[in-house]
Write a protein that holds these residues in place. Structure first.
Motif, PDB file in Angstrom:
ATOM      1  N   CYS A   5       0.813  -1.216   0.000  1.00 45.69           N
ATOM      2  CA  CYS A   5       0.000   0.000   0.000  1.00 45.69           C
ATOM      3  C   CYS A   5       0.848   1.268   0.000  1.00 45.69           C
ATOM      4  O   CYS A   5       0.316   2.367  -0.018  1.00 45.69           O
ATOM      5  N   GLN A   6       2.158   1.118   0.065  1.00 46.66           N
ATOM      6  CA  GLN A   6       3.032   2.288   0.104  1.00 46.66           C
ATOM      7  C   GLN A   6       2.963   3.070  -1.196  1.00 46.66           C
ATOM      8  O   GLN A   6       2.811   2.507  -2.280  1.00 46.66           O
ATOM      9  N   ASP A   7       3.095   4.362  -1.066  1.00 45.06           N
ATOM     10  CA  ASP A   7       3.139   5.237  -2.230  1.00 45.06           C
ATOM     11  C   ASP A   7       4.478   5.035  -2.944  1.00 45.06           C
ATOM     12  O   ASP A   7       5.529   5.213  -2.340  1.00 45.06           O
ATOM     13  N   LYS A   8       4.448   4.656  -4.192  1.00 47.66           N
ATOM     14  CA  LYS A   8       5.673   4.418  -4.954  1.00 47.66           C
ATOM     15  C   LYS A   8       5.901   5.492  -6.022  1.00 47.66           C
ATOM     16  O   LYS A   8       6.790   5.361  -6.851  1.00 47.66           O
ATOM     17  N   THR A   9       5.071   6.547  -6.017  1.00 48.80           N
ATOM     18  CA  THR A   9       5.287   7.601  -7.004  1.00 48.80           C
ATOM     19  C   THR A   9       6.615   8.293  -6.717  1.00 48.80           C
ATOM     20  O   THR A   9       7.011   8.438  -5.557  1.00 48.80           O
ATOM     21  N   PRO A  10       7.310   8.725  -7.762  1.00 47.22           N
ATOM     22  CA  PRO A  10       8.608   9.382  -7.545  1.00 47.22           C
ATOM     23  C   PRO A  10       8.458  10.698  -6.775  1.00 47.22           C
ATOM     24  O   PRO A  10       7.439  11.380  -6.879  1.00 47.22           O
ATOM     25  N   ILE A  11       9.475  11.022  -6.021  1.00 44.48           N
ATOM     26  CA  ILE A  11       9.564  12.322  -5.352  1.00 44.48           C
ATOM     27  C   ILE A  11      10.182  13.274  -6.371  1.00 44.48           C
ATOM     28  O   ILE A  11      11.317  13.066  -6.810  1.00 44.48           O
ATOM     29  N   GLN A  12       9.453  14.294  -6.739  1.00 50.14           N
ATOM     30  CA  GLN A  12       9.943  15.222  -7.764  1.00 50.14           C
ATOM     31  C   GLN A  12      10.683  16.394  -7.126  1.00 50.14           C
ATOM     32  O   GLN A  12      10.161  17.058  -6.228  1.00 50.14           O
ATOM     33  N   VAL A  13      11.881  16.606  -7.621  1.00 54.04           N
ATOM     34  CA  VAL A  13      12.728  17.716  -7.195  1.00 54.04           C
ATOM     35  C   VAL A  13      13.052  18.536  -8.437  1.00 54.04           C
ATOM     36  O   VAL A  13      13.459  17.984  -9.466  1.00 54.04           O
ATOM     37  N   GLY A  14      12.870  19.840  -8.350  1.00 54.07           N
ATOM     38  CA  GLY A  14      13.193  20.704  -9.479  1.00 54.07           C
ATOM     39  C   GLY A  14      14.671  21.049  -9.511  1.00 54.07           C
ATOM     40  O   GLY A  14      15.356  21.034  -8.480  1.00 54.07           O
ATOM     41  N   VAL A  79       8.962  18.981  -4.393  1.00 56.32           N
ATOM     42  CA  VAL A  79       9.188  19.118  -2.950  1.00 56.32           C
ATOM     43  C   VAL A  79      10.232  20.184  -2.628  1.00 56.32           C
ATOM     44  O   VAL A  79      10.240  20.745  -1.531  1.00 56.32           O
ATOM     45  N   ALA A  80      11.120  20.451  -3.576  1.00 53.36           N
ATOM     46  CA  ALA A  80      12.179  21.447  -3.394  1.00 53.36           C
ATOM     47  C   ALA A  80      12.795  21.732  -4.756  1.00 53.36           C
ATOM     48  O   ALA A  80      12.547  21.009  -5.724  1.00 53.36           O
ATOM     49  N   ILE A  81      13.606  22.779  -4.809  1.00 54.15           N
ATOM     50  CA  ILE A  81      14.309  23.144  -6.043  1.00 54.15           C
ATOM     51  C   ILE A  81      15.791  23.280  -5.730  1.00 54.15           C
ATOM     52  O   ILE A  81      16.173  23.911  -4.734  1.00 54.15           O
ATOM     53  N   VAL A  82      16.618  22.691  -6.572  1.00 59.87           N
ATOM     54  CA  VAL A  82      18.062  22.880  -6.507  1.00 59.87           C
ATOM     55  C   VAL A  82      18.394  23.937  -7.554  1.00 59.87           C
ATOM     56  O   VAL A  82      18.010  23.818  -8.706  1.00 59.87           O
ATOM     57  N   VAL A  90      18.993  33.956  -8.208  1.00 61.91           N
ATOM     58  CA  VAL A  90      18.249  33.760  -6.963  1.00 61.91           C
ATOM     59  C   VAL A  90      17.491  35.034  -6.617  1.00 61.91           C
ATOM     60  O   VAL A  90      16.327  34.977  -6.204  1.00 61.91           O
ATOM     61  N   ALA A  91      18.109  36.195  -6.801  1.00 62.80           N
ATOM     62  CA  ALA A  91      17.425  37.457  -6.529  1.00 62.80           C
ATOM     63  C   ALA A  91      16.142  37.565  -7.350  1.00 62.80           C
ATOM     64  O   ALA A  91      15.125  38.074  -6.870  1.00 62.80           O
ATOM     65  N   ALA A  92      16.163  37.049  -8.582  1.00 65.91           N
ATOM     66  CA  ALA A  92      14.991  37.118  -9.458  1.00 65.91           C
ATOM     67  C   ALA A  92      13.842  36.249  -8.962  1.00 65.91           C
ATOM     68  O   ALA A  92      12.679  36.563  -9.214  1.00 65.91           O
ATOM     69  N   ILE A  93      14.135  35.169  -8.236  1.00 67.87           N
ATOM     70  CA  ILE A  93      13.080  34.248  -7.800  1.00 67.87           C
ATOM     71  C   ILE A  93      12.827  34.299  -6.304  1.00 67.87           C
ATOM     72  O   ILE A  93      11.936  33.626  -5.803  1.00 67.87           O
ATOM     73  N   PHE A  94      13.592  35.083  -5.577  1.00 73.27           N
ATOM     74  CA  PHE A  94      13.577  35.066  -4.113  1.00 73.27           C
ATOM     75  C   PHE A  94      12.178  35.309  -3.539  1.00 73.27           C
ATOM     76  O   PHE A  94      11.695  34.548  -2.698  1.00 73.27           O
ATOM     77  N   GLU A  95      11.521  36.341  -3.978  1.00 77.72           N
ATOM     78  CA  GLU A  95      10.183  36.656  -3.471  1.00 77.72           C
ATOM     79  C   GLU A  95       9.189  35.556  -3.842  1.00 77.72           C
ATOM     80  O   GLU A  95       8.363  35.145  -3.021  1.00 77.72           O
ATOM     81  N   LEU A  96       9.296  35.056  -5.054  1.00 80.28           N
ATOM     82  CA  LEU A  96       8.405  34.000  -5.548  1.00 80.28           C
ATOM     83  C   LEU A  96       8.493  32.729  -4.694  1.00 80.28           C
ATOM     84  O   LEU A  96       7.467  32.165  -4.299  1.00 80.28           O
ATOM     85  N   ILE A  97       9.700  32.292  -4.385  1.00 79.04           N
ATOM     86  CA  ILE A  97       9.844  31.051  -3.617  1.00 79.04           C
ATOM     87  C   ILE A  97       9.350  31.220  -2.187  1.00 79.04           C
ATOM     88  O   ILE A  97       8.785  30.298  -1.607  1.00 79.04           O
ATOM     89  N   ASN A  98       9.541  32.398  -1.627  1.00 84.72           N
ATOM     90  CA  ASN A  98       9.090  32.633  -0.261  1.00 84.72           C
ATOM     91  C   ASN A  98       7.569  32.723  -0.181  1.00 84.72           C
ATOM     92  O   ASN A  98       6.969  32.237   0.774  1.00 84.72           O
ATOM     93  N   GLU A  99       6.948  33.320  -1.184  1.00 82.99           N
ATOM     94  CA  GLU A  99       5.486  33.373  -1.213  1.00 82.99           C
ATOM     95  C   GLU A  99       4.892  31.971  -1.334  1.00 82.99           C
ATOM     96  O   GLU A  99       3.826  31.692  -0.787  1.00 82.99           O
ATOM     97  N   ALA A 100       5.601  31.073  -2.031  1.00 83.95           N
ATOM     98  CA  ALA A 100       5.113  29.711  -2.252  1.00 83.95           C
ATOM     99  C   ALA A 100       5.610  28.731  -1.185  1.00 83.95           C
ATOM    100  O   ALA A 100       5.282  27.547  -1.238  1.00 83.95           O
ATOM    101  N   ASN A 101       6.404  29.209  -0.211  1.00 86.29           N
ATOM    102  CA  ASN A 101       7.002  28.333   0.805  1.00 86.29           C
ATOM    103  C   ASN A 101       7.781  27.191   0.159  1.00 86.29           C
ATOM    104  O   ASN A 101       7.730  26.048   0.616  1.00 86.29           O
ATOM    105  N   MET A 102       8.518  27.499  -0.905  1.00 89.36           N
ATOM    106  CA  MET A 102       9.282  26.502  -1.659  1.00 89.36           C
ATOM    107  C   MET A 102      10.746  26.542  -1.233  1.00 89.36           C
ATOM    108  O   MET A 102      11.419  27.569  -1.363  1.00 89.36           O
ATOM    109  N   VAL A 103      11.245  25.427  -0.727  1.00 88.10           N
ATOM    110  CA  VAL A 103      12.643  25.321  -0.331  1.00 88.10           C
ATOM    111  C   VAL A 103      13.516  25.327  -1.585  1.00 88.10           C
ATOM    112  O   VAL A 103      13.265  24.582  -2.530  1.00 88.10           O
ATOM    113  N   VAL A 104      14.521  26.192  -1.580  1.00 81.81           N
ATOM    114  CA  VAL A 104      15.485  26.279  -2.672  1.00 81.81           C
ATOM    115  C   VAL A 104      16.886  26.145  -2.078  1.00 81.81           C
ATOM    116  O   VAL A 104      17.229  26.855  -1.126  1.00 81.81           O
TER     117      VAL A 104
END
Length: 168
Positions: A5-14, A79-82, A90-104
């Motif tokens: 019954c475990q979830d086997k879908t891949p963990i997606q990382v950007g 789940v996160a972006i590398v 990073v300056a270009a996306i900084f506000e965007l990632i924080n608004e979305a609570n996205m770990v970079v």
């Protein structure tokens, strides 16, 4: 029975970096390192039996493209972006990632502009002010160099300015 019954879908990382363009080699090196890490994790049964899938995007060193691909990755619910690999991107996306609570997690961006904030950005390299201070001390003490001239790339001022200020 419950193991099936475990979830086997891949963990997606950007992954977002300049893969083509002036600083493309930096992005390619970061991508290759991320791919190697993913391969190693997947070889050992992934994370709790789930494989990692790296979704790779080239931001071409363009802040607008960086914002576009990060928006797409957020919408895909990674789940996160590398990346990105430079402080300017990073300056270009900084506000965007924080608004979305996205770990970079950036393998190369280091600007002090991102220090001391409640944010979702993590760097893995020292800040340029620290690097500049250590460099200045080294060349002064170990090389007895008392005067220095500098040429730097103004297209990445979020990195270059604090570095140069610390050296002076």
């Amino acid at each position: 029975i419950l193991g099936g019954c475990q979830d086997k879908t891949p963990i997606q990382v950007g992954f977002v970096a300049e893969l083509t363009g002036q600083r493309g080699q930096l992005g390619v090196d970061a991508r290759d390192g991320a791919q190697l890490a993913v391969e190693r994790i997947n070889e050992t049964n992934g994370i709790h039996g789930r494989r990692i899938e790296l979704l790779i995007h080239d931001d071409k060193g363009d802040p607008d493209i960086a914002r576009q691909v990060v928006t797409e990755l957020i919408e895909q619910k990674v789940v996160a972006i590398v990346g990105p690999t430079t402080s300017g991107q990073v300056a270009a996306i900084f506000e965007l990632i924080n608004e979305a609570n996205m770990v970079v997690i950036s393998p190369g961006a280091s600007s002090t502009q991102f220090s001391g904030q409640a944010d979702y950005f993590f760097r893995v390299v020292p800040t340029p002010d620290l690097m500049g201070a250590l460099f200045a001390r080294y060349i002064s003490v170990n090389r007895n160099i008392q005067r220095l001239h500098c040429i730097y790339d103004l297209r990445n001022q979020t990195y270059a300015d604090p570095l140069w200020q610390a050296v002076q």
